[in-house]
Structures are given as structure tokens and as C-alpha cells.
Motif scaffolding. Structure first.
Motif, short mmCIF file in Angstrom:
data_model
loop_
_atom_site.label_atom_id
_atom_site.label_comp_id
_atom_site.label_asym_id
_atom_site.label_seq_id
_atom_site.Cartn_x
_atom_site.Cartn_y
_atom_site.Cartn_z
N THR A 42 0.70 -1.21 0.14
CA THR A 42 0.04 -0.04 -0.02
C THR A 42 0.69 1.20 0.12
OG1 THR A 42 -1.79 -1.13 1.18
CG2 THR A 42 -1.63 1.21 1.32
N LEU A 43 0.52 2.23 -0.88
CA LEU A 43 0.77 3.47 -0.85
C LEU A 43 0.04 4.44 -0.38
CD1 LEU A 43 2.93 3.64 -4.06
CD2 LEU A 43 3.91 3.09 -1.90
N ARG A 91 7.20 -9.44 5.06
CA ARG A 91 7.98 -8.24 5.33
C ARG A 91 8.51 -7.57 4.18
NH1 ARG A 91 12.52 -8.53 8.84
NH2 ARG A 91 12.82 -10.85 8.13
N VAL A 92 8.82 -6.30 4.06
CA VAL A 92 9.51 -5.73 3.19
C VAL A 92 10.71 -5.30 3.75
CG1 VAL A 92 9.77 -3.73 1.47
CG2 VAL A 92 7.57 -4.53 1.96
N VAL A 93 11.81 -6.12 3.22
CA VAL A 93 13.15 -6.05 3.80
C VAL A 93 14.23 -5.19 3.00
CG1 VAL A 93 13.05 -8.05 5.12
CG2 VAL A 93 13.92 -8.24 2.86
N GLU A 94 13.91 -4.94 1.62
CA GLU A 94 14.61 -3.90 0.84
C GLU A 94 13.50 -3.12 -0.01
OE1 GLU A 94 18.16 -3.99 -2.62
OE2 GLU A 94 17.46 -6.05 -1.92
N GLY A 95 13.85 -1.86 0.06
CA GLY A 95 13.15 -0.94 -0.92
C GLY A 95 11.87 -0.20 0.16
N ALA A 96 11.90 -0.49 1.44
CA ALA A 96 11.16 0.18 2.35
C ALA A 96 11.41 1.74 2.28
CB ALA A 96 11.24 -0.47 3.72
N PRO A 123 5.61 -0.40 5.13
CA PRO A 123 5.32 -1.18 4.14
C PRO A 123 5.26 -2.49 4.30
CG PRO A 123 7.50 -0.19 3.91
CD PRO A 123 6.80 0.39 5.08
N HIS A 124 4.44 -3.24 3.78
CA HIS A 124 4.33 -4.71 4.10
C HIS A 124 3.16 -5.35 3.02
CE1 HIS A 124 0.51 -2.92 5.89
NE2 HIS A 124 0.15 -4.03 5.79
N VAL A 125 3.13 -6.74 2.77
CA VAL A 125 2.14 -7.24 2.16
C VAL A 125 1.23 -8.08 2.92
CG1 VAL A 125 1.90 -9.01 0.35
CG2 VAL A 125 3.76 -7.21 0.14
N ASP A 187 11.34 5.00 15.90
CA ASP A 187 10.19 5.04 16.73
C ASP A 187 8.97 4.81 16.23
OD1 ASP A 187 9.69 8.47 17.21
OD2 ASP A 187 10.42 7.38 15.75
N GLU A 188 8.82 4.87 14.72
CA GLU A 188 7.84 4.55 13.90
C GLU A 188 7.31 3.04 13.70
OE1 GLU A 188 7.63 7.79 10.54
OE2 GLU A 188 9.28 6.33 10.15
N ALA A 189 6.25 2.73 14.67
CA ALA A 189 5.78 1.42 14.63
C ALA A 189 5.00 0.98 13.46
CB ALA A 189 5.06 1.27 16.10
N PRO A 190 4.99 -0.31 13.23
CA PRO A 190 4.12 -0.75 12.26
C PRO A 190 2.63 -0.50 12.31
CG PRO A 190 5.55 -2.55 13.05
CD PRO A 190 5.62 -1.56 14.00
N HIS A 191 1.83 -0.38 11.21
CA HIS A 191 0.45 -0.07 11.34
C HIS A 191 -0.28 -0.75 10.23
CE1 HIS A 191 0.25 1.67 7.24
NE2 HIS A 191 1.39 2.42 7.68
N PRO A 192 -1.51 -1.26 10.52
CA PRO A 192 -2.20 -2.05 9.50
C PRO A 192 -3.01 -1.17 8.56
CG PRO A 192 -3.41 -1.62 11.61
CD PRO A 192 -2.32 -1.05 11.77
N ILE A 193 -2.52 -1.00 7.43
CA ILE A 193 -2.81 -0.28 6.32
C ILE A 193 -3.38 -1.14 5.07
CG2 ILE A 193 -2.24 1.98 6.86
CD1 ILE A 193 -0.49 1.86 4.56
N GLY A 194 -2.62 -2.29 5.03
CA GLY A 194 -3.12 -3.00 3.96
C GLY A 194 -3.94 -4.01 3.96
#
Length: 194
Positions: A42-43, A91-96, A123-125, A187-194
Motif C-alpha cells: 500500500t502507498l 515483510r518488505v526488507v529492501e525498498g522500504a 510497508p508490507h504485504v 520509533d515508527e511502529a508498524p500499522h495496519p493499512i493493507g
């Protein structure tokens, strides 16, 4: 959603054969939304906009794409937003960093789809959302060794139909500009947008 509005999203499609494979697995885990959501990063999360704003949205996204350039994307392993949100993801491990830069440009305050996010961008899938805990655990375990990589050459604008299915309206290919590296702060925690 009223008659004069549309629900839009902007995302990076996960290419074949990876996209179909992850979509099939999401369905196998019991996620009823799997077949209505193409596999993506998601963007811009689902955003309601006036239907007549679509040309302005497309112009804005074309400008964002023209200022971008291809970058490597690599997926590896799994994570979860539980207990905050019932999501398991790859997880997106390159390109985040490039994804983070792009989503900021897409949501720019001067643009037609400016909006704040409910959670910091991560960013995630998504591979499981809102299903039984046992199925979420299975998704997280079975995809723990998953890996895929490709060169991201653009992104797409999607509309959610009244049937709940997301359909691509247009693809935007990157131009010759540079995508600056802007790492996410610790400090930016993951979020559920996808």
C-alpha cells in the motif's frame, strides 16, 4: 460512500508469479477478502474521493511517478500487527525507504488525496486479515521462510467496486528522477493499512 464518490487506493503490485501465489495462500488461510484484493504494498490506503476528482488524482500520480525511478524490492519472512490489528504480513526488507518516500508524495498535503494515516507508515504485504487466530498463526509460520524480489518500476491506482473488489484503473511508470533515501525512524511502529 455516496453516488458521487469513489473509494481509491494506490499501491505497488506484487508481480507474477509471486502475486498470485500469495493471493492463493491468503485464500487458503481462510481470508474471505483474498480474491478481491490484488497482492500489493500500500502507498495510499482506501480513501474516499469525489468521482470528479479522478482526473486531478491521475495528474498528481503521473507527476509523482515522473519524479521516481525504479528500485529493488525484496520480501522476506513474516510479521504481525497483532494485538493492535488482526494482520499477518510478509515483510518488505529492501525498498522500504523508497516505498515510504513514495507514499509521502502520493499523500502530499497539496495533492488531491491528502490524508493523515491512522498509524505510522510501514510497508508490507498482507497475507491474512481478520481471520481466526489459529489461521493467523498458520499464515505467520508457513510463510516464515518466504522470499521474493523484483525491480519496482511503478505503481497503480485502484478503485474498490460496489462488490468490494479492487480493480486497477491505471498504472504509472517511473520516470528518470531519483527516489531519495529517507529511512523510517526507529520509533515508527508498524500499522495496519493493507
Amino acid at each position: 460512500m455516496d453516488v458521487g464518490s469513489v473509494t481509491l487506493g494506490v499501491s505497488i503490485a506484487v508481480p507474477e508469479p509471486h502475486g498470485s501465489r500469495l493471493q492463493r495462500l491468503r485464500a487458503d488461510f481462510g481470508d474471505p477478502a483474498a480474491h478481491g484484493i490484488p497482492t500489493h504494498i500500500t502507498l495510499l490506503p482506501p480513501t474516499e474521493a469525489p468521482a470528479d476528482a479522478l482526473p486531478a488524482v491521475e495528474r498528481h500520480l503521473a507527476e509523482v511517478a515522473a519524479n521516481g525511478r525504479a528500485f529493488p524490492l525484496r520480501l522476506e519472512g513474516t510479521g504481525t500487527f497483532r494485538p493492535v490489528s488482526p494482520v499477518v504480513y510478509v515483510r518488505v526488507v529492501e525498498g522500504a525507504d523508497a516505498c515510504a518516500w513514495l507514499q509521502k508524495q502520493v499523500r502530499d498535503a497539496s495533492g488531491p488525496v491528502a490524508r493523515e494515516l491512522q498509524f505510522p507508515y510501514h510497508p508490507h504485504v498482507t497475507v491474512a486479515h481478520g481471520i481466526a487466530e489459529e489461521a493467523m498463526d498458520r499464515a505467520q509460520t508457513e510463510l516464515a521462510d518466504y522470499a521474493a524480489s523484483w525491480d519496482c518500476t511503478g505503481f497503480g491506482l485502484y478503485e474498490q467496486g460496489r462488490d468490494g473488489v479492487w480493480r486497477r484503473l491505471r498504472t504509472f511508470s517511473f520516470g528518470a528522477g531519483a527516489v531519495p533515501s529517507q529511512p523510517l525512524s526507529p520509533d515508527e511502529a508498524p500499522h495496519p493499512i493493507g
